[in-house]
Design a protein around this motif. Sequence first.
Motif, PDB file in Angstrom:
ATOM      1  N   GLU A 136      -1.984  -1.536  -3.579  1.00 56.77           N
ATOM      2  CA  GLU A 136      -3.324  -0.988  -3.039  1.00 56.77           C
ATOM      3  C   GLU A 136      -3.028   0.662  -2.670  1.00 56.77           C
ATOM      4  N   GLU A 195       0.899  -1.186  -0.062  1.00 57.18           N
ATOM      5  CA  GLU A 195      -0.027   0.120  -0.084  1.00 57.18           C
ATOM      6  C   GLU A 195       0.902   1.235  -0.014  1.00 57.18           C
ATOM      7  N   SER A 207      -1.329   6.627  -1.465  1.00 55.43           N
ATOM      8  CA  SER A 207      -2.485   7.005  -0.225  1.00 55.43           C
ATOM      9  C   SER A 207      -2.752   8.336   0.194  1.00 55.43           C
ATOM     10  N   TYR A 237      -5.387   3.560  -0.312  1.00 52.91           N
ATOM     11  CA  TYR A 237      -6.080   3.733   0.525  1.00 52.91           C
ATOM     12  C   TYR A 237      -6.748   5.260   0.483  1.00 52.91           C
ATOM     13  N   ASP A 264       3.244  -1.314   4.193  1.00 55.29           N
ATOM     14  CA  ASP A 264       2.660   0.203   4.442  1.00 55.29           C
ATOM     15  C   ASP A 264       3.923   0.948   3.955  1.00 55.29           C
TER      16      ASP A 264
END
Length: 586
Positions: A162, A124, A127, A164, A365
């Motif tokens: 990904e 991720e 974001s 977020y 992350d």
Amino acid sequence: MKKKLEALLLQAVETLKTQGALDRDISAKISIERTRDSQHGDFASNLALLLAKPAKSNPRQLAEKLIDALPGDAAITKVELAGPGFINFFIDSATQFQVINQIHNLGPSYGLSTVGAGKKVQVEFVSANPTGPLHVGHGRGAAYGSAVAALLAAVGFDVQREYYVNDAGRQMDILAASIWLRYLEECGEKVLFPSNGYRGDYVREISADIHRHSVDKYRHSIDAVFDSIPADEPQGGDKELHIDALIARTKTLLGPELYRDFFQIGLESILGDIRADLNEFGVDYQEWFSERSLMDDDSVQKALERLQSSGYLYEQDGATWFASSRLGDEKDRVVVRENGQTTYFASDIAYHMNKLDRGFDQIIDIWGADHHGYIPRVLAAIQALGADKSRLSVLLVQFATLYRGEERVQMSTRSGEFVTLRQLRNEVGNDAARFFYMLRRSEQHMDFDLQLATSKSNENPVFYVQYAHARVCSVLRQLDEKGLVRDWQLGMDSLSVLTEEHESALLTTLARYPEVLERAALNYEPHQLIHYLRDLANEFHTYYNAHQFLVDDAAVRNARLNLVCAVKQVLANGLGLLKISTPEAM
């Protein structure tokens, strides 16, 4: 060759166990490294030093036993004991040519491995709050995150990328209120814009578009908006109280349905711009995960219930607290405020619970370095949810500092005084932006030199690497212009003529590519691959400047062509992984 040596040493260890020289339960990770000095061989291992303590043996004596137990192999000309217990391997020089055949046969697959096969990894990254365009700081996280994901996929991991989407909470409310106030200006109202509002031109563009389509549908008098609102900071008040009161007034005057229009239009406009910007930058995601979805499906409440059942929540001063200090955090954290509203951290706990429940073996992350203090509380949440905290890795990225001449460009999403990622890409191009962003370790500070990034000189590292690829293409064009044809088989049969020091250096570096790729992937360090490509380009340019390739001797000519075409392939493989182009002419 490293894999072969590791296998041979493993066989030697098993032999010693069978002979009773080593206990059956002894194990050690076998490490093989290339030597820095060829006088000490081509590869070295410290296995004897690692096993000495558990084996209760002198490391040199153990190394001698390992050497004696090594199976024979034609590629190894000598094995030597060195220093306190190092095992040095000397490799038959003829085996160095095998890499050219490997590269030719594997092509784009050369260097790929299956070390991560069967393991699911989620990465991720970026974001950024959808409250404004991506700026040059976000660009570094985008380049780094996409490179980490690509490297992990290259060594066999099943990778999901990904983003977020923080589409809930106070910052989005500030954006919605800012757009509405600019809309009122479009209606002719005289607005004293809040110091804590979002001021960028993009806010004006969104509000102007709303006004064009709806005219005065959302209009209220400015007196109704600011009546009894606490003073803003420039007027001696508190900017936070002022903006929160404006948000509340905006919601009251517009009502839930009309307020939602501004919230949703702002979100969709900015998020659409972010999607397009990242896509144009070569960054793609399999999942855009909505924060609001965690509230819509009660994930936040379920996460809090899980923490409650594991004994990590308690009530104090009307709020609900997570006892994160019991799991390594510096203090406990509020997850439900006195007014019953859950905190952003509560949503973050629910989000990580969702990641764990999706079955990823490793969760990565990638955050801005300013979030360093947030790591202990998230790791605490992982543990409190009943998972091993080692399943989460948090990688930090320092923002890049952009300079125009001697003047540093300030960046603030609220003030609007920032350089967007799109502006940077338009100025220096995707290739230079991605390459420069990955030149250093992600956690190291970097100054982005615009002048260097756009220069067509050897001092510009991306130009230097791409130029090596283009030079090989130029050689092949010259071959065609001379009416010659490359004879691959003759070149392979004649590799023994490649005796120059530059040729040996290139062969060694080409053979290192799979090792570098695997190490860069497992350590989450794309800069290792960047530095390797610079080294390979430098060795090629040195070779190019020192020798002629299209010589009359067909054997030499084709052997050298096979070598430089292998260089071209590896440059293309490495740059391709990093989403950097490989021009054929420059």
